[in-house]
Design an enzyme around this catalytic site. Structure first.
Site, PDB file in Angstrom:
ATOM      1  N   GLN A  36      -4.226   9.333  -3.609  1.00 11.72           N
ATOM      2  CA  GLN A  36      -4.062   9.492  -2.157  1.00 11.72           C
ATOM      3  C   GLN A  36      -5.427   9.614  -1.454  1.00 11.72           C
ATOM      4  OE1 GLN A  36      -1.867  11.614  -4.371  1.00 11.72           O
ATOM      5  NE2 GLN A  36      -0.909   9.617  -4.376  1.00 11.72           N
ATOM      6  N   GLY A  85      -1.075   4.057  -6.265  1.00  8.53           N
ATOM      7  CA  GLY A  85      -1.091   2.680  -6.735  1.00  8.53           C
ATOM      8  C   GLY A  85      -2.538   2.240  -6.711  1.00  8.53           C
ATOM      9  N   HIS A  86      -3.175   2.210  -7.876  1.00  9.32           N
ATOM     10  CA  HIS A  86      -4.610   1.893  -7.953  1.00  9.32           C
ATOM     11  C   HIS A  86      -4.779   0.522  -8.586  1.00  9.32           C
ATOM     12  CE1 HIS A  86      -5.833   6.429  -7.790  1.00  9.32           C
ATOM     13  NE2 HIS A  86      -5.084   6.056  -6.786  1.00  9.32           N
ATOM     14  N   LYS A  96      -9.976   3.203  -4.743  1.00  2.51           N
ATOM     15  CA  LYS A  96     -10.377   4.184  -5.777  1.00  2.51           C
ATOM     16  C   LYS A  96     -10.275   3.589  -7.178  1.00  2.51           C
ATOM     17  CE  LYS A  96      -7.202   6.929  -4.137  1.00  2.51           C
ATOM     18  NZ  LYS A  96      -6.839   6.213  -2.902  1.00  2.51           N
ATOM     19  N   ARG A 116       5.311  -1.789   0.896  1.00  4.74           N
ATOM     20  CA  ARG A 116       5.378  -1.735   2.364  1.00  4.74           C
ATOM     21  C   ARG A 116       4.083  -2.286   2.968  1.00  4.74           C
ATOM     22  NH1 ARG A 116       6.666   4.563   3.277  1.00  4.74           N
ATOM     23  NH2 ARG A 116       5.327   4.697   1.442  1.00  4.74           N
ATOM     24  N   ASP A 117       4.191  -2.926   4.135  1.00  5.38           N
ATOM     25  CA  ASP A 117       2.989  -3.361   4.856  1.00  5.38           C
ATOM     26  C   ASP A 117       2.206  -2.118   5.246  1.00  5.38           C
ATOM     27  OD1 ASP A 117       3.316  -6.037   4.746  1.00  5.38           O
ATOM     28  OD2 ASP A 117       4.032  -6.280   6.814  1.00  5.38           O
ATOM     29  N   ASP A 124      -5.547   4.309  -0.568  1.00 10.23           N
ATOM     30  CA  ASP A 124      -5.729   2.863  -0.723  1.00 10.23           C
ATOM     31  C   ASP A 124      -7.108   2.371  -0.292  1.00 10.23           C
ATOM     32  OD1 ASP A 124      -3.064   2.769  -1.558  1.00 10.23           O
ATOM     33  OD2 ASP A 124      -2.353   2.547   0.502  1.00 10.23           O
TER      34      ASP A 124
HETATM   35  P1  GDP Z   1      -6.564   2.695  -4.281  1.00 15.03           P
HETATM   36  O1  GDP Z   1      -5.187   3.229  -4.158  1.00 15.03           O
HETATM   37  O2  GDP Z   1      -7.567   3.535  -3.526  1.00 15.03           O
HETATM   38  O3  GDP Z   1      -7.003   2.456  -5.695  1.00 15.03           O
HETATM   39  O4  GDP Z   1      -6.567   1.272  -3.549  1.00 15.03           O
HETATM   40  P2  GDP Z   1      -5.441   0.117  -3.709  1.00 15.03           P
HETATM   41  O5  GDP Z   1      -5.604  -0.529  -5.030  1.00 15.03           O
HETATM   42  O6  GDP Z   1      -4.107   0.637  -3.340  1.00 15.03           O
HETATM   43  O7  GDP Z   1      -5.855  -0.859  -2.525  1.00 15.03           O
HETATM   44  C1  GDP Z   1      -7.142  -1.411  -2.467  1.00 15.03           C
HETATM   45  C2  GDP Z   1      -7.026  -2.952  -2.492  1.00 15.03           C
HETATM   46  O8  GDP Z   1      -8.257  -3.501  -2.114  1.00 15.03           O
HETATM   47  C3  GDP Z   1      -6.745  -3.497  -3.875  1.00 15.03           C
HETATM   48  O9  GDP Z   1      -5.974  -4.666  -3.730  1.00 15.03           O
HETATM   49  C4  GDP Z   1      -8.134  -3.821  -4.425  1.00 15.03           C
HETATM   50  O10 GDP Z   1      -8.115  -4.856  -5.399  1.00 15.03           O
HETATM   51  C5  GDP Z   1      -8.818  -4.285  -3.175  1.00 15.03           C
HETATM   52  N1  GDP Z   1     -10.259  -4.046  -3.101  1.00 15.03           N
HETATM   53  C6  GDP Z   1     -10.976  -2.960  -3.531  1.00 15.03           C
HETATM   54  N2  GDP Z   1     -12.273  -3.073  -3.166  1.00 15.03           N
HETATM   55  C7  GDP Z   1     -12.369  -4.240  -2.474  1.00 15.03           C
HETATM   56  C8  GDP Z   1     -13.446  -4.902  -1.801  1.00 15.03           C
HETATM   57  O11 GDP Z   1     -14.578  -4.431  -1.726  1.00 15.03           O
HETATM   58  N3  GDP Z   1     -13.142  -6.091  -1.180  1.00 15.03           N
HETATM   59  C9  GDP Z   1     -11.882  -6.638  -1.195  1.00 15.03           C
HETATM   60  N4  GDP Z   1     -11.674  -7.789  -0.563  1.00 15.03           N
HETATM   61  N5  GDP Z   1     -10.856  -6.041  -1.818  1.00 15.03           N
HETATM   62  C10 GDP Z   1     -11.094  -4.860  -2.435  1.00 15.03           C
HETATM   63  P1  IMO Z   2      -3.152   5.893  -3.524  1.00 16.32           P
HETATM   64  O1  IMO Z   2      -3.579   6.797  -4.639  1.00 16.32           O
HETATM   65  C1  IMO Z   2      -1.407   5.605   0.453  1.00 16.32           C
HETATM   66  C2  IMO Z   2       1.738   8.503   1.454  1.00 16.32           C
HETATM   67  C3  IMO Z   2       3.164   7.994   1.629  1.00 16.32           C
HETATM   68  C4  IMO Z   2       3.663   8.983   2.675  1.00 16.32           C
HETATM   69  C5  IMO Z   2       2.992  10.286   2.259  1.00 16.32           C
HETATM   70  C6  IMO Z   2       3.887  11.205   1.425  1.00 16.32           C
HETATM   71  O2  IMO Z   2      -2.729   4.539  -3.951  1.00 16.32           O
HETATM   72  O3  IMO Z   2      -4.181   5.883  -2.436  1.00 16.32           O
HETATM   73  P2  IMO Z   2       4.679  11.156  -1.118  1.00 16.32           P
HETATM   74  O4  IMO Z   2       5.530  10.152  -1.859  1.00 16.32           O
HETATM   75  O5  IMO Z   2       3.329  11.361  -1.696  1.00 16.32           O
HETATM   76  O6  IMO Z   2       5.405  12.445  -0.862  1.00 16.32           O
HETATM   77  O7  IMO Z   2       4.473  10.488   0.348  1.00 16.32           O
HETATM   78  O8  IMO Z   2       1.852   9.922   1.503  1.00 16.32           O
HETATM   79  N1  IMO Z   2       1.113   8.150   0.152  1.00 16.32           N
HETATM   80  C7  IMO Z   2       0.151   7.229   0.020  1.00 16.32           C
HETATM   81  N2  IMO Z   2      -0.416   6.409   0.929  1.00 16.32           N
HETATM   82  N3  IMO Z   2      -1.848   5.614  -0.822  1.00 16.32           N
HETATM   83  C8  IMO Z   2      -1.307   6.452  -1.728  1.00 16.32           C
HETATM   84  O9  IMO Z   2      -1.813   6.588  -2.968  1.00 16.32           O
HETATM   85  C9  IMO Z   2      -0.234   7.289  -1.338  1.00 16.32           C
HETATM   86  N4  IMO Z   2       0.534   8.212  -1.973  1.00 16.32           N
HETATM   87  C10 IMO Z   2       1.339   8.740  -1.044  1.00 16.32           C
HETATM   88  O10 IMO Z   2       3.180   6.660   2.091  1.00 16.32           O
HETATM   89  O11 IMO Z   2       3.166   8.633   3.935  1.00 16.32           O
HETATM   90 MG    MG Z   3      -3.259   2.603  -3.582  1.00 10.46          MG
END
Ligand code: GDP
Ligand code: IMO
Ligand code: MG
Length: 427
Positions: A223, A40-41, A16, A302-303, A13
């Protein structure tokens, strides 16, 4: 033959999706190489927000071919619901390619994920419940189902039977669940076969030919480094290799082809699920990071657990991935703190430790050693260049770069594509 790997440098998270989307317009292929719909991207384009789980973020860039590599685990029901969700929003998904060697997340893998987590109780990993671990376990146990198996009913039936053999004993005798019938699973999987067919390809050949033709290929990690099955905080990890080497095995491209490895790094730290997290905050600062950063899981809702930046982890990510660059995200979230603590080392059983300990026991005992950096109060979301940033924000970035061991080549100051300061080009 530029081949870039873009991966999470922390616990996932990091942003990416946004970073991949930013490059999407300049690359020919975007390839997922591991994981599945546990990811979840988030991609924000103008006023549109997309949450991608299984599909590569490049699917939103016209001109880019999205690829699901052999190392990914594919849940066909999720695939088709994600595709139709995008089609309804006018996104063309027809170029998608899926490796015939990718493994399938079957309904029984999802069941096993959920029952084992429930059984673990307090010791649970906190998985996403998407069947990821059990599907990779079947792959390693050589009882996995691959995409290509859907095109031979007799082989598929034998394989599902073999996979269910032990699982049904376990489900009925140990977990007190009903047995799963082979023909029901086979019927469901065969139902996807023809819909999948147009996408199935020899992606290893396609990608290697593309590289020979000087096309630009981007490998999009799911991840993050600390969730890697080999290099993460085992056993609180996912079941694949998000680290850079995973791109080679998960896409069938040799390491000599990779030209750049970009680590996506949040300006603070978050983690979802169980496991050690030295800089985790349980106070109002943690609550503020969660609120301002919108730190809620894209997949499970989840938080996210929140804490300060951890330079020990960033250095470790540089080392195990051979990072050439960092993309520092969410710097804007830190606006408003008078002072920002940064973890520069750990104290473990009374000793100062500069590098990530390999021992799980030591890591569980690690207490952060903080250095305080001065904060800033100016809104930075409109900053277009490094010099637009307040002096203290510049100093924060420079300090992180120094501690982390690779140049920070881009900075995120908001979720949108354009809310990025590019310092060095990635291409
Ligand atoms: P990923 O799993 O690595 O693709 O990241 P997620 O999408 O799960 O979580 C990243 C969150 O941060 C998303 O809600 C993005 O829209 C947001 N985000 C990404 N880059 C930035 C940034 O530079 N600033 C802010 N405020 N939000 C960002
Ligand atoms: P992105 O690509 C954050 C965490 C789960 C759990 C552990 C194992 O959005 O960054 P799994 O279902 O993979 O067997 O769970 O890995 N986890 C992530 N945490 N971002 C993710 O993906 C994750 N994918 C799995 O919360 O702790
Ligand atoms: Mg994510």
């Amino acid at each position: 033959m530029p081949a870039l790997v873009l991966l999470g440098a922390q616990w996932g998270d990091e942003g990416k999706g946004k970073a991949t989307d930013l490059l999407g317009g300049s690359v020919d292929y975007v390839v997922r190489y591991q994981g599945g719909n546990n990811a979840g991207h988030t991609v924000v384009v103008g006023d549109q927000k997309y949450a991608l789980h299984l599909l590569p973020s490049g699917i939103l860039s016209p001109g880019c071919t999205p690829v699901i590599g052999n190392g990914v685990v594919v849940d066909p029901s999720v695939l088709f619901s994600e595709l139709s969700g995008l089609n309804e929003r006018g996104v063309d998904t027809s170029k998608l390619l899926i490796s015939g060697n990718a493994h399938i997340i079957t309904p029984y893998n999802v069941t096993v994920d959920k029952v084992t987590e429930r059984f673990l109780g307090k010791r649970k990993i906190g998985t996403t419940g998407r069947g990821i671990g059990p599907t990779y376990a079947d792959k390693i146990n050589r009882v996995g189902i691959r995409v290509q198996d859907l095109y031979d009913e007799s082989i598929l039936t034998q394989k599902v039977e073999a996979a269910l053999d032990v699982k049904n004993q376990m489900l009925t005798k140990f977990y007190n669940r009903r047995a799963i019938a082979t023909d029901q699973v086979v019927g469901e999987l065969l139902g996807y076969a023809e819909k999948l067919r147009p996408y199935v390809a020899d992606t290893v050949l396609v990608l290697n030919q593309a590289l020979e033709q000087d096309k630009v290929v981007l490998f999009e990690g799911g991840q993050g480094t600390l969730l890697d099955i080999d290099h993460g905080t085992y056993p609180f990890v996912t079941s694949s290799n998000p680290t850079a080497g995973g791109a080679c095995t998960g896409a069938g491209v040799g390491p000599t082809k990779i030209t750049r490895v970009i680590g996506i790094l949040k300006a603070y730290t978050t983690r979802v699920g169980a496991g050690p997290f030295p800089t985790e905050l349980f106070d109002e600062d943690g609550e503020a990071l969660r609120r301002i950063g919108g730190e809620r899981g894209v997949t499970t809702g989840r938080d996210r657990r929140c804490g300060w930046f951890d330079a020990v982890i960033a250095r470790y990510a540089t080392r195990v991935n051979g990072l050439t660059d960092f993309f520092l995200t969410k710097l804007d979230v830190l606006t408003g703190w008078e002072q920002i603590p940064v973890c520069v080392a750990y104290e473990i059983d009374g000793k100062r430790v500069e590098e990530l300990p390999y021992s799980q026991t030591d890591f569980h005992h690690a207490k952060p050693v903080y250095e305080m950096l001065p904060g800033w109060s100016e809104d930075i979301t409109g900053a277009k260049s490094f010099s637009d940033l307040p002096k203290n924000a510049q100093a924060y970035v420079k300090a992180l770069e120094e501690m982390s061991g690779a140049p920070i080549s881009a900075i995120g100051v908001g979720p949108g594509r354009e809310e990025t300061i590019q310092i060095n080009s990635f291409l």
